[in-house]
Design a protein around this motif. Structure first.
Motif, PDB file in Angstrom:
ATOM      1  N   SER A  86       0.845  -1.198   0.000  1.00  0.00           N
ATOM      2  CA  SER A  86       0.000   0.000   0.000  1.00  0.00           C
ATOM      3  C   SER A  86       0.879   1.246   0.000  1.00  0.00           C
ATOM      4  O   SER A  86       1.688   1.453   0.907  1.00  0.00           O
ATOM      5  CB  SER A  86      -0.905   0.009   1.229  1.00  0.00           C
ATOM      6  N   ALA A  87       0.733   2.053  -1.028  1.00  0.00           N
ATOM      7  CA  ALA A  87       1.582   3.233  -1.206  1.00  0.00           C
ATOM      8  C   ALA A  87       1.104   3.977  -2.444  1.00  0.00           C
ATOM      9  O   ALA A  87       0.108   3.598  -3.074  1.00  0.00           O
ATOM     10  CB  ALA A  87       3.052   2.830  -1.377  1.00  0.00           C
ATOM     11  N   LEU A  88       1.833   5.027  -2.783  1.00  0.00           N
ATOM     12  CA  LEU A  88       1.546   5.822  -3.979  1.00  0.00           C
ATOM     13  C   LEU A  88       2.532   5.423  -5.063  1.00  0.00           C
ATOM     14  O   LEU A  88       3.743   5.397  -4.826  1.00  0.00           O
ATOM     15  CB  LEU A  88       1.690   7.306  -3.635  1.00  0.00           C
ATOM     16  N   TYR A  89       2.018   5.097  -6.243  1.00  0.00           N
ATOM     17  CA  TYR A  89       2.866   4.608  -7.324  1.00  0.00           C
ATOM     18  C   TYR A  89       2.854   5.599  -8.482  1.00  0.00           C
ATOM     19  O   TYR A  89       1.799   6.078  -8.903  1.00  0.00           O
ATOM     20  CB  TYR A  89       2.379   3.236  -7.801  1.00  0.00           C
ATOM     21  N   PHE A  90       4.045   5.879  -8.985  1.00  0.00           N
ATOM     22  CA  PHE A  90       4.206   6.812 -10.090  1.00  0.00           C
ATOM     23  C   PHE A  90       4.855   6.125 -11.275  1.00  0.00           C
ATOM     24  O   PHE A  90       5.860   5.442 -11.135  1.00  0.00           O
ATOM     25  CB  PHE A  90       5.090   8.003  -9.684  1.00  0.00           C
ATOM     26  N   CYS A  91       4.274   6.367 -12.436  1.00  0.00           N
ATOM     27  CA  CYS A  91       4.864   5.956 -13.696  1.00  0.00           C
ATOM     28  C   CYS A  91       5.575   7.176 -14.284  1.00  0.00           C
ATOM     29  O   CYS A  91       5.112   8.310 -14.118  1.00  0.00           O
ATOM     30  CB  CYS A  91       3.755   5.482 -14.631  1.00  0.00           C
ATOM     31  N   LYS A  99      13.833  15.620 -19.750  1.00  0.00           N
ATOM     32  CA  LYS A  99      13.436  15.509 -18.349  1.00  0.00           C
ATOM     33  C   LYS A  99      12.509  14.314 -18.162  1.00  0.00           C
ATOM     34  O   LYS A  99      11.826  13.873 -19.089  1.00  0.00           O
ATOM     35  CB  LYS A  99      12.724  16.786 -17.914  1.00  0.00           C
ATOM     36  N   LEU A 100      12.491  13.815 -16.934  1.00  0.00           N
ATOM     37  CA  LEU A 100      11.538  12.784 -16.559  1.00  0.00           C
ATOM     38  C   LEU A 100      10.143  13.401 -16.458  1.00  0.00           C
ATOM     39  O   LEU A 100       9.967  14.436 -15.814  1.00  0.00           O
ATOM     40  CB  LEU A 100      11.901  12.218 -15.186  1.00  0.00           C
ATOM     41  N   VAL A 101       9.172  12.754 -17.076  1.00  0.00           N
ATOM     42  CA  VAL A 101       7.786  13.212 -16.988  1.00  0.00           C
ATOM     43  C   VAL A 101       7.007  12.176 -16.193  1.00  0.00           C
ATOM     44  O   VAL A 101       7.067  10.977 -16.507  1.00  0.00           O
ATOM     45  CB  VAL A 101       7.170  13.381 -18.385  1.00  0.00           C
ATOM     46  N   PHE A 102       6.294  12.632 -15.177  1.00  0.00           N
ATOM     47  CA  PHE A 102       5.581  11.727 -14.283  1.00  0.00           C
ATOM     48  C   PHE A 102       4.085  11.736 -14.543  1.00  0.00           C
ATOM     49  O   PHE A 102       3.505  12.749 -14.960  1.00  0.00           O
ATOM     50  CB  PHE A 102       5.815  12.130 -12.824  1.00  0.00           C
ATOM     51  N   GLY A 103       3.457  10.607 -14.268  1.00  0.00           N
ATOM     52  CA  GLY A 103       2.021  10.553 -14.189  1.00  0.00           C
ATOM     53  C   GLY A 103       1.559  11.164 -12.875  1.00  0.00           C
ATOM     54  O   GLY A 103       2.372  11.560 -12.033  1.00  0.00           O
ATOM     55  N   THR A 104       0.258  11.225 -12.694  1.00  0.00           N
ATOM     56  CA  THR A 104      -0.309  11.874 -11.515  1.00  0.00           C
ATOM     57  C   THR A 104      -0.300  10.982 -10.285  1.00  0.00           C
ATOM     58  O   THR A 104      -0.628  11.428  -9.188  1.00  0.00           O
ATOM     59  CB  THR A 104      -1.752  12.308 -11.790  1.00  0.00           C
TER      60      THR A 104
ATOM     61  N   GLN B  41      -0.886  19.594  -7.651  1.00  0.00           N
ATOM     62  CA  GLN B  41      -0.169  19.616  -8.925  1.00  0.00           C
ATOM     63  C   GLN B  41       0.668  18.376  -9.182  1.00  0.00           C
ATOM     64  O   GLN B  41       1.223  18.224 -10.275  1.00  0.00           O
ATOM     65  CB  GLN B  41       0.740  20.856  -8.988  1.00  0.00           C
ATOM     66  N   GLY B  42       0.792  17.517  -8.212  1.00  0.00           N
ATOM     67  CA  GLY B  42       1.605  16.316  -8.410  1.00  0.00           C
ATOM     68  C   GLY B  42       3.078  16.656  -8.460  1.00  0.00           C
ATOM     69  O   GLY B  42       3.545  17.587  -7.807  1.00  0.00           O
ATOM     70  N   LEU B  43       3.823  15.906  -9.261  1.00  0.00           N
ATOM     71  CA  LEU B  43       5.268  16.094  -9.380  1.00  0.00           C
ATOM     72  C   LEU B  43       5.568  17.018 -10.548  1.00  0.00           C
ATOM     73  O   LEU B  43       5.278  16.700 -11.693  1.00  0.00           O
ATOM     74  CB  LEU B  43       5.960  14.751  -9.617  1.00  0.00           C
ATOM     75  N   GLN B  44       6.155  18.153 -10.238  1.00  0.00           N
ATOM     76  CA  GLN B  44       6.479  19.131 -11.268  1.00  0.00           C
ATOM     77  C   GLN B  44       7.997  19.290 -11.355  1.00  0.00           C
ATOM     78  O   GLN B  44       8.666  19.505 -10.348  1.00  0.00           O
ATOM     79  CB  GLN B  44       5.847  20.480 -10.930  1.00  0.00           C
ATOM     80  N   PHE B  45       8.508  19.227 -12.577  1.00  0.00           N
ATOM     81  CA  PHE B  45       9.942  19.362 -12.814  1.00  0.00           C
ATOM     82  C   PHE B  45      10.373  20.809 -12.677  1.00  0.00           C
ATOM     83  O   PHE B  45       9.752  21.716 -13.261  1.00  0.00           O
ATOM     84  CB  PHE B  45      10.252  18.837 -14.213  1.00  0.00           C
ATOM     85  N   LEU B  46      11.427  21.026 -11.908  1.00  0.00           N
ATOM     86  CA  LEU B  46      11.953  22.381 -11.726  1.00  0.00           C
ATOM     87  C   LEU B  46      13.132  22.638 -12.657  1.00  0.00           C
ATOM     88  O   LEU B  46      13.095  23.524 -13.491  1.00  0.00           O
ATOM     89  CB  LEU B  46      12.393  22.583 -10.278  1.00  0.00           C
ATOM     90  N   PHE B  47      14.207  21.910 -12.481  1.00  0.00           N
ATOM     91  CA  PHE B  47      15.379  22.048 -13.354  1.00  0.00           C
ATOM     92  C   PHE B  47      16.315  20.863 -13.177  1.00  0.00           C
ATOM     93  O   PHE B  47      16.193  20.090 -12.232  1.00  0.00           O
ATOM     94  CB  PHE B  47      16.175  23.355 -13.112  1.00  0.00           C
ATOM     95  N   GLU B  48      17.240  20.762 -14.138  1.00  0.00           N
ATOM     96  CA  GLU B  48      18.240  19.696 -14.120  1.00  0.00           C
ATOM     97  C   GLU B  48      19.603  20.314 -14.383  1.00  0.00           C
ATOM     98  O   GLU B  48      19.748  21.176 -15.257  1.00  0.00           O
ATOM     99  CB  GLU B  48      17.939  18.649 -15.184  1.00  0.00           C
ATOM    100  N   TYR B  49      20.588  19.832 -13.643  1.00  0.00           N
ATOM    101  CA  TYR B  49      21.957  20.292 -13.805  1.00  0.00           C
ATOM    102  C   TYR B  49      22.860  19.120 -14.123  1.00  0.00           C
ATOM    103  O   TYR B  49      22.679  18.004 -13.614  1.00  0.00           O
ATOM    104  CB  TYR B  49      22.457  20.979 -12.522  1.00  0.00           C
ATOM    105  N   PHE B  50      23.816  19.392 -14.975  1.00  0.00           N
ATOM    106  CA  PHE B  50      24.834  18.420 -15.335  1.00  0.00           C
ATOM    107  C   PHE B  50      26.138  19.170 -15.527  1.00  0.00           C
ATOM    108  O   PHE B  50      26.190  20.130 -16.302  1.00  0.00           O
ATOM    109  CB  PHE B  50      24.437  17.680 -16.619  1.00  0.00           C
ATOM    110  N   SER B  51      27.158  18.723 -14.807  1.00  0.00           N
ATOM    111  CA  SER B  51      28.474  19.370 -14.876  1.00  0.00           C
ATOM    112  C   SER B  51      28.361  20.884 -14.701  1.00  0.00           C
ATOM    113  O   SER B  51      28.888  21.661 -15.515  1.00  0.00           O
ATOM    114  CB  SER B  51      29.171  19.036 -16.199  1.00  0.00           C
TER     115      SER B  51
END
Lengths: 112, 116
Positions: A86-91, A99-104, B41-51
């Motif tokens: 039981s937990a919150l699962y993200f795809c 960038k990584l794009v997440f589901g809700t 809003q769930g998970l929102q991307f802010l920024f990414e850094y490399f080197s």
């Protein structure tokens, strides 16, 4: 634009039964696909990934996921659910260096 | 091997103040990303850094900024805090191998910021 959809806000399953958490994606190019799990007030834990090759990938804690290119889906599965699952699962998805794009997120509730 | 470390874990600030959050990636990981997580809003991307260079940026106002140091540690700064900035801020690191960045990201425990 890249997007990931998790159509179910919550999935309820009884302990011992199989579980499926659904995910569909829309990305350009070949996707890298991931599942993460989050417990309350914690960060995201990596469960498994699909990069290329076998469409069925196995991950941590007995979880597996099936990549279906024609349906652009990457559903998370487990043959026998535990209350502790039981937990919150993200795809999530990414292509190349994007960038990584997440589901809700989907909340999984496993009842004893 | 130690995981991604974020400090502090919890923070309470007042509107108008500024805040700096820190992230130490897994040893050997040179890519660091930041995400904001809120119930609405769930998970929102802010920024990414490399080197030490910002490679990707999300759709956040200029009050949100970041940087990466030569040892790959990263900081995120939010100036002129607003109530809506209350969130869990997550940092993730990725390995850079011979073929480029390893696609999976490993997350820290997060910093819970509350703005009052």
């Amino acid at each position: 634009a890249q997007s990931v959809a998790q159509p179910e806000d919550q999935v309820n399953v009884a302990e011992g039964n199989p579980l499926t958490v659904k995910c569909t994606y829309s990305v350009s190019g070949n996707p890298y696909l991931f599942w993460y799990v989050q417990y309350p007030n914690r960060g995201l834990q990596f469960l498994l990934k699909y990069i290329t090759g076998d469409n069925l990938v196995k991950g941590s804690y007995g979880f597996e996921a099936e990549f279906n290119k024609s349906q652009t889906s990457f559903h998370l599965k487990k043959p026998s659910a535990l209350v502790s699952d039981s937990a919150l699962y993200f795809c999530a998805a990414r292509t190349g260096f994007q960038k990584l794009v997440f589901g809700t997120g989907t909340r999984l509730l496993v009842s004893p | 091997k130690a995981g991604v470390t974020q400090t502090p874990r919890y923070l309470i600030k007042t509107r108008g103040q500024q805040v700096t959050l820190s992230c130490s990636p897994i040893s050997g990981h040179r890519s660091v990303s930041w995400y904001q997580q809120t119930p609405g809003q769930g998970l929102q991307f802010l920024f990414e850094y490399f080197s030490e260079t910002q490679r990707n940026k999300g759709n956040f106002p200029g009050r949100f900024s970041g940087r990466q140091f030569s040892n790959s540690r990263s900081e995120m700064n939010v100036s002129t805090l607003e109530l809506g900035d209350s969130a869990l801020y997550l940092c993730a690191s990725s390995l850079v191998g011979d073929r480029g960045i390893s696609p999976e990201a490993f997350f820290g425990q997060g910093t819970r910021l509350t703005v009052v």
